[in-house]
Structure formats: C-alpha cells, structure tokens
Design an enzyme around this catalytic site. Structure first.
Site, short mmCIF file in Angstrom:
data_model
loop_
_atom_site.label_atom_id
_atom_site.label_comp_id
_atom_site.label_asym_id
_atom_site.label_seq_id
_atom_site.Cartn_x
_atom_site.Cartn_y
_atom_site.Cartn_z
N ALA A 1 27.34 -2.09 -47.54
CA ALA A 1 26.02 -2.80 -47.61
C ALA A 1 24.76 -2.13 -47.86
O ALA A 1 23.69 -2.50 -48.12
CB ALA A 1 25.76 -3.79 -46.47
N ASN B 1 27.33 -1.97 -38.99
CA ASN B 1 28.29 -0.98 -39.41
C ASN B 1 27.64 -0.07 -40.33
O ASN B 1 28.03 1.30 -40.47
CB ASN B 1 29.45 -1.90 -40.21
CG ASN B 1 30.40 -2.47 -39.26
OD1 ASN B 1 31.38 -1.89 -38.55
ND2 ASN B 1 30.39 -3.76 -38.96
N HIS C 1 18.10 -3.47 -45.55
CA HIS C 1 18.29 -2.22 -44.83
C HIS C 1 17.33 -1.27 -45.55
O HIS C 1 17.31 -1.06 -46.68
CB HIS C 1 19.59 -1.75 -45.00
CG HIS C 1 20.71 -2.53 -44.76
ND1 HIS C 1 20.93 -2.56 -43.23
CD2 HIS C 1 21.66 -3.33 -45.45
CE1 HIS C 1 22.14 -3.72 -43.27
NE2 HIS C 1 22.26 -4.06 -44.59
N1 LIG Z 1 30.25 -1.42 -43.65
C1 LIG Z 1 29.52 -2.17 -43.96
O1 LIG Z 1 28.53 -2.08 -44.71
C2 LIG Z 1 29.96 -3.58 -43.84
C3 LIG Z 1 30.64 -4.02 -42.89
N2 LIG Z 1 31.18 -5.31 -42.49
C4 LIG Z 1 32.28 -5.76 -41.80
O2 LIG Z 1 33.41 -6.07 -42.48
C5 LIG Z 1 34.14 -6.98 -41.79
C6 LIG Z 1 34.55 -8.10 -42.37
O3 LIG Z 1 33.27 -9.00 -42.84
P1 LIG Z 1 33.41 -10.70 -43.41
O4 LIG Z 1 34.36 -10.61 -44.35
O5 LIG Z 1 32.16 -11.18 -43.54
O6 LIG Z 1 34.18 -11.06 -41.93
P2 LIG Z 1 34.44 -12.53 -41.64
O7 LIG Z 1 34.52 -12.83 -40.53
O8 LIG Z 1 34.49 -13.55 -42.89
O9 LIG Z 1 36.33 -12.22 -42.09
C7 LIG Z 1 36.96 -11.46 -41.18
C8 LIG Z 1 38.14 -12.10 -40.86
O10 LIG Z 1 39.16 -11.19 -40.17
C9 LIG Z 1 39.75 -11.76 -38.99
N3 LIG Z 1 40.20 -10.87 -38.09
C10 LIG Z 1 39.31 -10.32 -37.28
N4 LIG Z 1 39.91 -9.23 -36.36
C11 LIG Z 1 41.15 -9.31 -36.68
C12 LIG Z 1 42.43 -8.63 -36.21
N5 LIG Z 1 42.33 -7.93 -35.41
N6 LIG Z 1 43.73 -8.84 -36.86
C13 LIG Z 1 43.69 -9.93 -38.03
N7 LIG Z 1 42.38 -10.33 -38.44
C14 LIG Z 1 41.29 -10.31 -37.90
C15 LIG Z 1 38.74 -12.76 -38.72
O11 LIG Z 1 39.34 -13.81 -37.79
P3 LIG Z 1 38.55 -14.38 -36.50
O12 LIG Z 1 37.15 -14.97 -37.52
O13 LIG Z 1 39.18 -15.05 -35.75
O14 LIG Z 1 37.76 -13.06 -35.94
C16 LIG Z 1 38.27 -13.40 -39.92
O15 LIG Z 1 39.25 -14.42 -40.61
C17 LIG Z 1 33.22 -7.29 -40.44
O16 LIG Z 1 33.80 -6.55 -39.45
C18 LIG Z 1 31.75 -6.82 -40.88
O17 LIG Z 1 31.06 -6.72 -39.71
C19 LIG Z 1 30.51 -6.14 -43.37
C20 LIG Z 1 29.42 -6.06 -44.48
C21 LIG Z 1 28.99 -4.81 -44.42
O1 LIG Z 2 26.34 -6.74 -44.38
C1 LIG Z 2 25.27 -6.21 -44.26
O2 LIG Z 2 24.14 -6.06 -44.61
C2 LIG Z 2 25.69 -4.97 -42.92
C3 LIG Z 2 26.36 -5.49 -42.01
O3 LIG Z 2 26.54 -6.73 -41.82
C4 LIG Z 2 26.95 -4.14 -41.27
O4 LIG Z 2 26.62 -3.13 -41.57
O5 LIG Z 2 27.74 -4.68 -40.38
#
Ligand SMILES: NC(=O)C1=CN([C@@H]2O[C@H](COP(=O)(O)OP(=O)(O)OC[C@H]3O[C@@H](n4cnc5c(N)ncnc54)[C@H](OP(=O)(O)O)[C@@H]3O)[C@@H](O)[C@H]2O)C=CC1
Ligand SMILES: O=C([O-])CC(=O)C(=O)O
Length: 252
Positions: free
Chosen positions: A119, A175, A203
């Site tokens: 992000a 993250n 951010h």
């Molecule tokens: N590095 C970065 O810049 C960013 C990181 N992220 C991270 O990316 C990830 C995905 O984001 P997003 O798509 O919005 O999340 P969502 O919650 O929309 O989707 C994640 C899916 O994965 C499932 N899940 C969670 N844990 C497990 C597991 N152990 N095994 C199988 N399925 C699992 C969730 O189920 P359930 O709902 O039951 O948990 C949900 O259905 C998040 O961790 C988020 O914090 C997002 C944006 C930016």
């Molecule tokens: O999507 C974003 O802006 C950032 C975020 O959630 C993350 O870093 O986990």
C-alpha cells in the site's frame, strides 16, 4: 506461464482474480469456503477446502493475501513444498526469529520470499538503508475509524512506537511499517491515527539519512469491500506477478 495459487480469497485476491492482464491462477484456498468458491467462479481455478490439498497442486508461486496468522501457519510449508511465496501480510515477519528461520528455509529449498510494495510507494530505493546511514524513519498512517473498527468523532492517536508492537495490536492495518523496516534495514517509528475526516488510507513517510531526506504522502483509495485495505496493495501484487519473467528489472 507461471502458475499462481491464491492463499486468501478476500478483497485483494478478488482484485487479482478479476485482473485481465493474463495471470494464470490455478488453485484457491480460503478459511471461508464461499470466498474461495466465489473466486473459482471468476477464474475457473479449483477451490480447495484444505490447505494440505491446496499446497499439493502444481503451483509455482503462492500469493498470500490472507492474514499475518496464515503466514505464521503456512509459509514454511509452502517453501518446503517447493513453491515461492509472495507475502502481503508481511507483519508476520516482524518477529526476527521467525523471519530468520523462514529465510533459512527458503535458502535451503532454493525458493524466494517476495514482499510486494503493497500500500505504499518508495520501498525500492529505501533499500539503500541497507548500505547507507538513515537517521530518521517515521511512518504516520491515518485511516478512517471505520477501517480500524473503532468509533470516534475526532482525530485520535491510537498508537505511537515500534512497528512490531503496532502490528501485534493492529495486524490488519499496519503491514506497511514492517515492509519499510525490512526494506531499509532500520527500525521504523510508527504513528497510527484514526480520523473521521479522512476517507482514504493515508501513509506519510519521513526519511532522513546520508542520501538527504524525503517525504512521501500517499492517499489510497480503499478496496470496495474492505476499507482497511488499499486498492494499491492488489495492484502492487498484480504488477509484481506480471514482471516476474521480464528480462528487464526496473527499480532498485
Ligand atoms: N503489505 C501491505 O501493504 C498490505 C497488507 N495487507 C494485508 O493483506 C491481507 C489481505 O487483505 P484483504 O484481502 O483486505 O483481507 P480480507 O480479510 O478481505 O481477505 C482475507 C481472506 O483470507 C482468509 N484467511 C485469513 N487467514 C487465513 C488462513 N490462515 N487460511 C486461509 N484463509 C485465511 C480470511 O478469512 P477470515 O475472514 O475468516 O479471516 C479472508 O477470507 C491482510 O492481512 C491485510 O492486512 C493489506 C493491504 C496492504
Ligand atoms: O492498505 C493499507 O493502506 C495498509 C494496510 O492495511 C497495511 O499495511 O496492513
């Protein structure tokens, strides 16, 4: 063509699944069966109820867009199954012991762990921190209270301190702090604000070092169904996958 498995079929994965640039998705897994089935309808790839079955498939690279907990639970097994991994929930690597262990597994297996820019922008050249002094590295993240699942009518500082402490408290929201830390090789000072006046995930990154200084401010549009997640995070993964096999690599 690189065969991609999606671990986590939520917001980010749905954007990837709907992309038309030719990503070859071959397997899907999510803790919530309906979400994997929904993406199966979009991509034509099979959805697997069990992780064990998913990881046995002919996948070259697993894209994790699930949770910090999914990385802790499955990343090692993915590498040992001979697959590379893209880790979006990079907060899982805040724990040094786990991170070092995972890197040693990847080295032993001859696999790669890829951390997308997610992000934020600017992660590429921040890697100069690995060879050159950085004296200040501050991340100020501001989100709407809805994204943080709290209720407040005014701007409020929720957290100020280290990235590893912040990700423990807000595993779905910060993250990017850990990505900055891993790229730069320096600890990041983190401020997390909730502000009802903002409707985008903002951010701000302040860096000072031997190179000079820079300030970056990004105002991300949220994903349609999850205001905590920026749309840019999904675009970042699609771009990473599209560039994997290119002969020219751009950016540090
Ligand atoms: N590095 C970065 O810049 C960013 C990181 N992220 C991270 O990316 C990830 C995905 O984001 P997003 O798509 O919005 O999340 P969502 O919650 O929309 O989707 C994640 C899916 O994965 C499932 N899940 C969670 N844990 C497990 C597991 N152990 N095994 C199988 N399925 C699992 C969730 O189920 P359930 O709902 O039951 O948990 C949900 O259905 C998040 O961790 C988020 O914090 C997002 C944006 C930016
Ligand atoms: O999507 C974003 O802006 C950032 C975020 O959630 C993350 O870093 O986990």
């Amino acid at each position: 063509m690189i065969r991609v498995g999606l671990l986590g079929c939520g917001n980010v994965a749905e954007v990837i699944a709907k992309d038309k640039s030719g990503i070859n998705i071959v397997a899907l897994h999510d803790a919530v069966r309906e979400r994997a089935e929904h993406l199966s309808e979009i991509t034509g790839a099979p959805a697997y109820d069990s992780f064990e079955e998913f990881i046995r498939q002919d996948i070259d690279i697993v894209v994790e867009a699930a949770s910090v907990f999914a990385v802790t639970a499955h990343a090692e097994e993915i590498l040992k199954a001979g697959k590379d991994i893209v880790i979006l929930s990079v907060g899982a690597l805040a724990e040094k012991e786990f991170r070092d262990h995972l890197i040693s597994v990847a080295e032993k297996e001859g696999r790669k762990i890829r951390i997308p820019s997610g992000a934020i922008m600017g992660l590429d050249n921040l890697k100069i921190g690995q060879i050159s002094g950085i004296t200040k590295l501050l991340l100020r993240t501001t989100k709407n209270p809805r994204s943080l699942r709290i209720n407040t009518g005014e701007r409020v500082l929720l957290f100020s301190g280290r990235a590893d402490d912040c990700i423990r408290q807000y595993p779905k929201n910060i993250n990017v702090a850990v990505a900055l830390e891993l790229a730069s090789g320096h600890e990041v000072e983190v401020e997390l604000w909730a502000d009802p006046a903002v409707d985008r995930n903002m951010h701000e990154i302040f860096v000072e070092g031997e190179f000079g200084d820079f300030y970056l401010k990004i105002k991300n549009n949220p994903c349609p169904e999850n205001p905590a997640t920026s749309y840019l995070a999904a675009l970042s993964i699609i771009t990473l996958l599209n560039n994997l096999e290119k002969a020219i690599i751009i950016g540090t």
